[in-house]
Enzyme design. Structure first.
Site, PDB file in Angstrom:
ATOM      1  CG  PHE A 106      -6.687   1.000   1.352  1.00 41.18           C
ATOM      2  CD1 PHE A 106      -7.591   0.899   0.081  1.00 41.18           C
ATOM      3  CD2 PHE A 106      -5.705   2.047   0.842  1.00 41.18           C
ATOM      4  CE1 PHE A 106      -7.728   1.647  -0.968  1.00 41.18           C
ATOM      5  CE2 PHE A 106      -5.629   2.707  -0.089  1.00 41.18           C
ATOM      6  CZ  PHE A 106      -6.621   2.536  -1.003  1.00 41.18           C
ATOM      7  CE  LYS A 107      -4.723   2.138  -3.362  1.00 39.14           C
ATOM      8  NZ  LYS A 107      -3.985   2.368  -4.094  1.00 39.14           N
ATOM      9  CG  ASP A 108      -2.076  -5.895   1.593  1.00 41.82           C
ATOM     10  OD1 ASP A 108      -1.409  -5.891   0.617  1.00 41.82           O
ATOM     11  OD2 ASP A 108      -1.410  -5.335   2.521  1.00 41.82           O
TER      12      ASP A 108
END
Length: 434
Positions: A106-108
């Protein structure tokens, strides 16, 4: 967009200044002075909108006119060029899969948006910057890929030795180019402390033009609100109240959801789900808030004993505890419970959870049984299970299919610099680099 420090000891700043400064001089965190509601028409039509269309309206509402609409559209279209589907697991529990970006986590969302925002401002101002970031797992790889070869930016990533998965380490240490990995002989809390000290060291910060890409940076936090809107859009027509369960470590992900709620997104409740590093769930269940050294678990991205974004959580509610616990429930689970959840859910449904998503699922399942029985629950599946194959495969008794871009990284040569866990070690590295 005007932002203040949660410690209230320094002047307010605009969005651009907050993005590059990262951390206020008083060691607080930047927060929007005002969070405007989105119009009713936005929520009425949200189920007909794409992720990119939602992202444009949300970011424009929060940022204001600091980035012109056409430029902001280009940024969000480039940053969010992948999907975030809501996938049914049981009748009343859904998975919001946030691992379809380049680094399968999700850090993308935050890293890609932030890199493009920084690139926009750097091109406009003709300046350079050095990104300094601590990671407990997926932040580092997302930042590395998000900022890879962005003109005017170099990246230094601190990660704790032996406390990230092999694949996560490979994703950090094989990038090269303008990205350097520092392997710290300590915990994530040590890495985070060292980064914070660097930003509070004005001489070092200004000499090396330091900026942060952790969730302490407001431009990481804003895009983490976007997938809550998009998830709601995908289930809106079912007509049920929605509860989001957020696997939580540094609590930036949860704060993104709280910002979305503040703009009017109709979220009934949040569940903050943690592993053994449960300082926030304990607080939400009536115990004093007491930080402590983190302990290592199989859900390593959540191994945080002193979460930075707790200050933002309190700021959003003006530190009113009754209002906080009205909106947020807290639950925590051991490694043994996490493993049991992965095995059971796969056996019952065929759905493969990663250790972080498993904690989200377990917390949501428990919450829906205890209260909000009429709600539709959505947990955030924050990373692809293949990134934790050594944990997952023995539990489901079969192999996890590795996406091509993940298997390719395993054959690359690693390159990391080992340093100690004191700020002096990081300072010495920064000084000798120039």
């Amino acid at each position: 967009m005007i932002l203040y420090s949660t410690n209230h000891r320094v002047p307010d700043v605009n969005f651009e200044e907050a993005v590059f400064k990262g951390l206020p001089d008083d060691n607080g965190l930047y927060m929007p002075r005002e969070i405007d509601k989105l119009p009713d028409s936005f929520f009425e039509n949200i189920h007909e909108m794409s992720l990119q269309e939602i992202a444009l309206q949300v970011t424009a509402n929060l940022i204001g006119d600091e980035i012109p609409t056409n430029d902001l559209m280009e940024i969000v279209n480039d940053a969010f060029d992948f999907e975030a589907p809501v996938v049914p697991v049981t009748e009343n529990i859904r998975s919001l899969e946030l691992y379809h970006g380049p680094t399968l986590a999700f850090k993308d969302f935050g890293a890609r948006f932030m890199s493009r925002v920084m690139g926009y401002f750097l091109k406009k101002r003709k300046r350079e910057v050095n990104i300094l970031v601590a990671t407990s797992g997926d932040t580092g790889s997302a930042v590395a890929q998000g900022f890879l070869n962005v003109p005017g930016i170099t990246v230094t990533i601190l990660y704790p030795r032996g406390k990230v998965s092999e694949i996560q380490r490979k994703q950090l240490t094989t990038v090269g180019q303008n990205v350097t990995a520092l392997e710290v002989s300590g915990t994530f809390d040590d890495c985070q402390r060292m980064v914070k000290q660097a930003f509070l060291d004005r001489k070092i910060r200004e000499k090396h033009s330091l900026s942060s890409a952790n969730s302490i940076n407001i431009s990481r936090l804003i895009p983490q609100s976007i997938y809550y809107y998009y998830a709601y859009a995908q289930v809106k027509e079912e007509g049920k109240p929605v509860v989001f369960c957020v696997p939580s470590g540094n609590y930036g992900n949860l704060c993104g959801g709280l910002i979305a709620k503040a703009t009017g997104l109709p979220i009934k409740r949040f569940v903050a789900a943690s592993n053994a590093n449960d300082v926030v769930p304990k607080y939400l269940n009536g115990h004093p808030y007491e930080t402590r050294p983190s302990v290592q678990t199989i859900s390593n991205a959540m191994d945080v004993g002193d979460p930075s974004n707790f200050a933002r959580l309190q700021a959003l509610y003006d530190e009113r505890f009754p209002d906080i616990v009205r909106d947020i429930a807290g639950k925590s689970f051991s490694d043994e419970q996490t493993e049991a959840t992965i095995a059971r859910v796969f056996k019952e449904t065929g759905y493969i959870l990663d250790p972080h998503g498993a904690i989200g699922y377990a917390a949501l399942e428990q919450h829906l049984k205890e209260c909000d029985k009429d709600a539709l629950g959505i947990f955030l599946e924050t990373a692809h299970p293949a990134k934790f194959a050594d944990v997952v495969e023995p539990l489901i008794k079969q192999s996890v299919i590795f996406p091509k871009r993940l298997s390719e990284v395993l054959s690359k040569t690693e390159n990391a610099i080992s340093i100690g866990s004191s700020y002096d070690h990081l300072k010495a590295y920064l000084e000798q680099r120039k």
